[in-house]
Motif scaffolding. Sequence first.
Motif, mmCIF file in Angstrom:
data_model
loop_
_atom_site.group_PDB
_atom_site.id
_atom_site.type_symbol
_atom_site.label_atom_id
_atom_site.label_comp_id
_atom_site.label_asym_id
_atom_site.label_seq_id
_atom_site.Cartn_x
_atom_site.Cartn_y
_atom_site.Cartn_z
ATOM 1 N N LEU A 44 -110.607 4.692 -11.134
ATOM 2 C CA LEU A 44 -109.353 4.091 -10.772
ATOM 3 C C LEU A 44 -108.157 5.043 -10.420
ATOM 4 N N SER A 45 -107.780 5.762 -11.413
ATOM 5 C CA SER A 45 -106.759 6.778 -11.472
ATOM 6 C C SER A 45 -107.132 7.656 -10.427
ATOM 7 N N GLY A 46 -108.082 7.998 -9.931
ATOM 8 C CA GLY A 46 -108.371 9.225 -8.786
ATOM 9 C C GLY A 46 -108.096 8.208 -7.346
ATOM 10 N N ILE A 47 -108.529 7.093 -7.516
ATOM 11 C CA ILE A 47 -108.427 6.204 -6.416
ATOM 12 C C ILE A 47 -106.838 5.990 -5.846
ATOM 13 N N GLU A 48 -106.044 5.618 -7.124
ATOM 14 C CA GLU A 48 -104.619 5.235 -6.640
ATOM 15 C C GLU A 48 -104.123 6.718 -6.121
ATOM 16 N N LYS A 49 -104.206 7.575 -6.775
ATOM 17 C CA LYS A 49 -103.683 9.234 -6.291
ATOM 18 C C LYS A 49 -103.846 9.130 -4.886
ATOM 19 N N SER A 50 -105.335 9.141 -4.495
ATOM 20 C CA SER A 50 -105.764 9.388 -3.192
ATOM 21 C C SER A 50 -105.036 8.536 -2.351
ATOM 22 N N ILE A 51 -104.888 7.008 -2.744
ATOM 23 C CA ILE A 51 -104.421 6.225 -1.690
ATOM 24 C C ILE A 51 -102.986 6.623 -1.533
ATOM 25 N N ARG A 94 -102.334 -2.725 -9.413
ATOM 26 C CA ARG A 94 -100.814 -2.714 -10.506
ATOM 27 C C ARG A 94 -100.279 -1.294 -10.198
ATOM 28 N N GLY A 95 -100.848 -0.514 -9.598
ATOM 29 C CA GLY A 95 -100.155 0.638 -9.324
ATOM 30 C C GLY A 95 -99.491 0.533 -7.931
ATOM 31 N N PHE A 96 -99.474 -0.620 -7.310
ATOM 32 C CA PHE A 96 -98.800 -1.022 -5.865
ATOM 33 C C PHE A 96 -97.927 -2.232 -5.907
ATOM 34 N N THR A 97 -98.015 -2.885 -7.138
ATOM 35 C CA THR A 97 -97.435 -4.307 -6.747
ATOM 36 C C THR A 97 -95.980 -4.083 -6.765
ATOM 37 N N MET A 98 -95.543 -3.360 -7.761
ATOM 38 C CA MET A 98 -93.718 -3.133 -7.722
ATOM 39 C C MET A 98 -93.307 -2.715 -6.387
ATOM 40 N N GLU A 99 -93.857 -1.606 -5.960
ATOM 41 C CA GLU A 99 -93.626 -1.033 -4.676
ATOM 42 C C GLU A 99 -93.541 -2.002 -3.548
ATOM 43 N N TYR A 100 -94.526 -2.829 -3.412
ATOM 44 C CA TYR A 100 -94.987 -3.658 -2.539
ATOM 45 C C TYR A 100 -94.867 -5.030 -2.886
ATOM 46 N N SER A 101 -93.795 -5.307 -3.612
ATOM 47 C CA SER A 101 -93.332 -6.657 -4.109
ATOM 48 C C SER A 101 -93.510 -7.833 -2.898
ATOM 49 N N GLY A 126 -93.103 -8.405 -15.675
ATOM 50 C CA GLY A 126 -92.362 -7.185 -14.752
ATOM 51 C C GLY A 126 -93.359 -6.898 -13.723
ATOM 52 N N GLU A 127 -94.225 -7.505 -13.374
ATOM 53 C CA GLU A 127 -95.044 -7.343 -12.174
ATOM 54 C C GLU A 127 -94.589 -8.157 -11.188
ATOM 55 N N ASP A 128 -94.543 -7.529 -9.897
ATOM 56 C CA ASP A 128 -94.034 -8.395 -8.786
ATOM 57 C C ASP A 128 -95.345 -9.092 -8.178
ATOM 58 N N ARG A 129 -95.114 -10.319 -7.366
ATOM 59 C CA ARG A 129 -95.952 -11.160 -7.011
ATOM 60 C C ARG A 129 -96.829 -10.398 -5.574
ATOM 61 N N PHE A 130 -97.983 -10.868 -5.412
ATOM 62 C CA PHE A 130 -98.741 -10.260 -4.455
ATOM 63 C C PHE A 130 -99.714 -11.699 -4.005
ATOM 64 N N TYR A 131 -100.407 -11.518 -3.037
ATOM 65 C CA TYR A 131 -101.123 -12.585 -2.254
ATOM 66 C C TYR A 131 -102.491 -12.217 -2.274
ATOM 67 N N ILE A 132 -103.215 -13.600 -2.420
ATOM 68 C CA ILE A 132 -104.808 -13.570 -2.476
ATOM 69 C C ILE A 132 -105.085 -14.364 -1.170
ATOM 70 N N SER A 133 -106.018 -13.854 -0.536
ATOM 71 C CA SER A 133 -106.553 -14.581 0.616
ATOM 72 C C SER A 133 -107.999 -14.065 0.987
ATOM 73 N N LEU A 146 -99.593 -4.026 3.140
ATOM 74 C CA LEU A 146 -100.420 -3.079 2.592
ATOM 75 C C LEU A 146 -101.477 -4.166 2.104
ATOM 76 N N PHE A 147 -103.016 -4.032 2.683
ATOM 77 C CA PHE A 147 -103.857 -4.905 2.427
ATOM 78 C C PHE A 147 -105.063 -4.085 1.340
ATOM 79 N N PHE A 148 -105.711 -4.820 0.429
ATOM 80 C CA PHE A 148 -106.825 -4.178 -0.145
ATOM 81 C C PHE A 148 -107.792 -5.296 0.111
#
Length: 275
Positions: A44-51, A94-101, A126-133, A146-148
């Motif tokens: 997961l650390s490698g994936i986050e860096k690569s993304i 978790r590595g993206f929610t703050m920047e993409y609140s 301390g974590e900002d919101r995100f959507y689930i769909s 940003l979509f996962f």
Amino acid sequence: MDNTEAFACFVPSARWGRSGIVRSRTCVVRCSGDLIPQSHAEVLSGIEKSIKVAMSDGMKLLEVQFPPTATAAASAALNETMDANRRHTRELIRGFTMEYSGRLSVAFPDKGEAVLAQRSWRVDEGEDRFYISTIEAAPRDPNAELFFVLNPGFNVDEYINLENFDDEKRTVVVINGELDRIRGGYYPRIFYPKLHKVAERSLRKFVPIYFFKSYPNRGTLLRSYPGPWRLFYTSGQGEITCLIESEERPSYQEMERILRKAADDERLSSYDDEM
């Protein structure tokens, strides 16, 4: 480094072992970077860096593929795989929610999986919101940038709906979508004409920026963007060697040939030691 050196090592060069068997040598390439990840935390650390590197380079359609469970993919139950993918995705975002609140959306294959995530996922302090769909509904969210997209492909329509994310503006990360099935002809065109049209228009654009997959003959293919593709071989004693490092992805046929050769050499070496 390209793979010329590695492939050259598999050109037959006759020599006699103590057993009298003619054989060629297996080449070990000095690969850059780390070896095979040993835990999902490393993955997961490698994936986050690569993304993040891929996004900074302006890439929009990204593919991530890795083993979701410790169980071999062929024997893992579907619910076990989905549960694991859901857990890993929660850690990853978790590595993206703050920047993409308020601008991050996680899309699941169906409503049932989305409901499970809504019930089990909690927003950390301390974590900002995100959507689930769902994969079908998420592209219509005007706020998401940003979509996962999690585990599409159980139903072919889920692959087809991926085209709705391709607007060249928003970033899409497909997680464990097995897009190699489409690249490798798993779905015959005669039976899936619509899927092939979508693949030609859109799915072919997805770039494997993190790819970690095991193959027969104890081979592992690994790529962590912006690094190269690397093919590893794990011996029966657990020793890991690097056989290919290349900017271009090796074909399945190339990997099969090289891994088969490495396995043959290991068996011959073991036979020599016993003589």
